[in-house]
Design an enzyme around this catalytic site. Structure first.
Site, mmCIF file in Angstrom:
data_model
loop_
_atom_site.group_PDB
_atom_site.id
_atom_site.type_symbol
_atom_site.label_atom_id
_atom_site.label_comp_id
_atom_site.label_asym_id
_atom_site.label_seq_id
_atom_site.Cartn_x
_atom_site.Cartn_y
_atom_site.Cartn_z
ATOM 1 N N ARG A 54 0.831 -1.213 0.000
ATOM 2 C CA ARG A 54 0.000 0.000 0.000
ATOM 3 C C ARG A 54 0.858 1.252 0.000
ATOM 4 N NH1 ARG A 54 -4.470 -0.474 4.660
ATOM 5 N NH2 ARG A 54 -5.287 1.359 3.598
ATOM 6 N N ARG A 72 -7.426 -12.285 11.808
ATOM 7 C CA ARG A 72 -7.934 -12.983 12.988
ATOM 8 C C ARG A 72 -7.127 -14.252 13.208
ATOM 9 N NH1 ARG A 72 -8.249 -17.367 11.162
ATOM 10 N NH2 ARG A 72 -9.785 -18.250 9.753
ATOM 11 N N LYS A 74 -7.469 -17.926 15.126
ATOM 12 C CA LYS A 74 -8.398 -18.838 15.786
ATOM 13 C C LYS A 74 -8.016 -19.015 17.247
ATOM 14 C CE LYS A 74 -10.273 -22.024 12.291
ATOM 15 N NZ LYS A 74 -11.693 -21.900 12.655
ATOM 16 N N SER A 78 -11.155 -23.187 19.504
ATOM 17 C CA SER A 78 -11.696 -23.390 18.163
ATOM 18 C C SER A 78 -10.818 -24.353 17.360
ATOM 19 C CB SER A 78 -11.810 -22.046 17.442
ATOM 20 O OG SER A 78 -12.309 -22.219 16.140
ATOM 21 N N ASP A 101 -6.501 -22.882 8.423
ATOM 22 C CA ASP A 101 -7.131 -21.564 8.582
ATOM 23 C C ASP A 101 -6.977 -21.017 10.002
ATOM 24 O OD1 ASP A 101 -8.796 -23.396 9.795
ATOM 25 O OD2 ASP A 101 -10.656 -22.529 9.033
ATOM 26 N N ARG A 106 -7.818 -10.864 5.854
ATOM 27 C CA ARG A 106 -8.818 -10.475 4.856
ATOM 28 C C ARG A 106 -8.432 -9.136 4.254
ATOM 29 N NH1 ARG A 106 -13.822 -10.309 7.754
ATOM 30 N NH2 ARG A 106 -13.686 -12.580 7.557
ATOM 31 N N ARG A 134 -9.083 -20.989 -4.081
ATOM 32 C CA ARG A 134 -10.490 -21.279 -4.339
ATOM 33 C C ARG A 134 -11.202 -19.994 -4.737
ATOM 34 N NH1 ARG A 134 -11.995 -25.733 0.430
ATOM 35 N NH2 ARG A 134 -10.194 -27.078 -0.009
ATOM 36 N N GLU A 168 -4.482 -18.306 5.698
ATOM 37 C CA GLU A 168 -5.595 -18.151 4.761
ATOM 38 C C GLU A 168 -5.778 -16.665 4.463
ATOM 39 O OE1 GLU A 168 -10.016 -19.943 4.423
ATOM 40 O OE2 GLU A 168 -9.789 -18.430 5.988
ATOM 41 N N GLU A 183 -24.237 -12.130 6.744
ATOM 42 C CA GLU A 183 -24.573 -13.551 6.745
ATOM 43 C C GLU A 183 -24.017 -14.248 7.977
ATOM 44 O OE1 GLU A 183 -23.590 -17.817 5.110
ATOM 45 O OE2 GLU A 183 -22.297 -16.242 5.937
#
Length: 252
Positions: A54, A72, A74, A78, A101, A106, A134, A168, A183
């Protein structure tokens, strides 16, 4: 002053067939905490890479496709729940190999075309290895979810070792991210048992978000058409509506 030596920890009876030593539990706990640090540091490495991109783009007066970055890690609970649910062997080597993951980053972009650009920038770095990709944008999930998922491996340099850690990376637009956030909240509220009418509304909302993305993409291309591109200071990180308005008036 020298600290007094601690007396050996007593055994804790697990059942009638044997005992689990408290000091052994402490060692296991320490190993798992250290294991999770690998992933925390991997997140730091990846976010630093994106922040460098950036700043470099900004400094060179190039268009910056990255709006913002989230991450994030886990929780240990979890991670262990997933290992148990998937019936993976309960050891650190198995977790490293199977649970990919634990560390998540993100990247949110303005436009659909930005996603491929961001993907290529991060995947093209010498120390980044793409393990899996994916494309849920070209092949949207039935519920409407869209995003590009990468599993990458990067080196993390610890004091006593170097370890490659999977991370991930999800790359999506603002509209995709807004829908996915909604969602997630709905599924959490209903504990996965979402009423059919609400599922139908979510699907329609996903289609509306997709149409918005396509419209914004066409506007983005219109701004850049025939070299009518706004200065970087005006358009950094988003769509320059003043330049868009001028182009529309010129076409009229």
């Amino acid at each position: 002053m020298k600290s007094p030596e601690r007396s050996p920890a007593p055994d804790v009876e697990a059942d009638g067939s044997g005992a689990v030593r408290i000091d052994e539990l402490r060692v296991l706990h320490g190993q798992f905490v250290d294991f999770m640090l690998d992933y925390k540091f991997a997140i730091d490495e990846i976010t630093t890479k994106f922040n460098i991109l950036r700043e470099d783009l900004h400094n060179s007066n190039e268009y910056n496709p990255i709006e913002h970055i989230n991450s994030r890690l886990k929780s240990p609970e979890s991670v262990l729940e997933k290992v148990q649910r998937k019936k993976y062997p309960m050891n650190l080597a198995s977790i490293r190999e199977n649970v990919l993951d634990i560390a998540g980053v993100r990247v949110v972009c303005s436009f659909i075309s930005d996603i491929a650009a961001v993907r290529d920038m991060i995947a093209g770095q010498e120390d980044v290895t793409v393990l899996d990709e994916r494309d849920y944008i070209t092949h949207r999930k039935p519920n409407g979810y869209q995003s590009l998922h990468l599993i990458v491996s990067i080196p993390v340099f610890r004091v006593d070792r170097t370890v490659r850690v999977p991370v991930e990376i999800q790359i999506r637009t603002i509209a995709m991210d807004f829908w996915a956030s909604l969602e997630h909240k709905i599924y959490y509220k209903y504990r996965g048992q979402v009423p059919p009418n609400l599922l139908a509304e979510l699907t329609r909302a996903a289609e509306a978000a997709n149409q918005l993305d396509e419209k914004m993409e066409s506007l983005h291309r219109l701004v850049d058409h025939n070299g009518h591109r706004a200065p970087i200071s005006e358009r950094q990180g988003g769509l320059d509506f003043s330049a868009l308005y001028e182009n529309l008036l010129a076409e009229d």
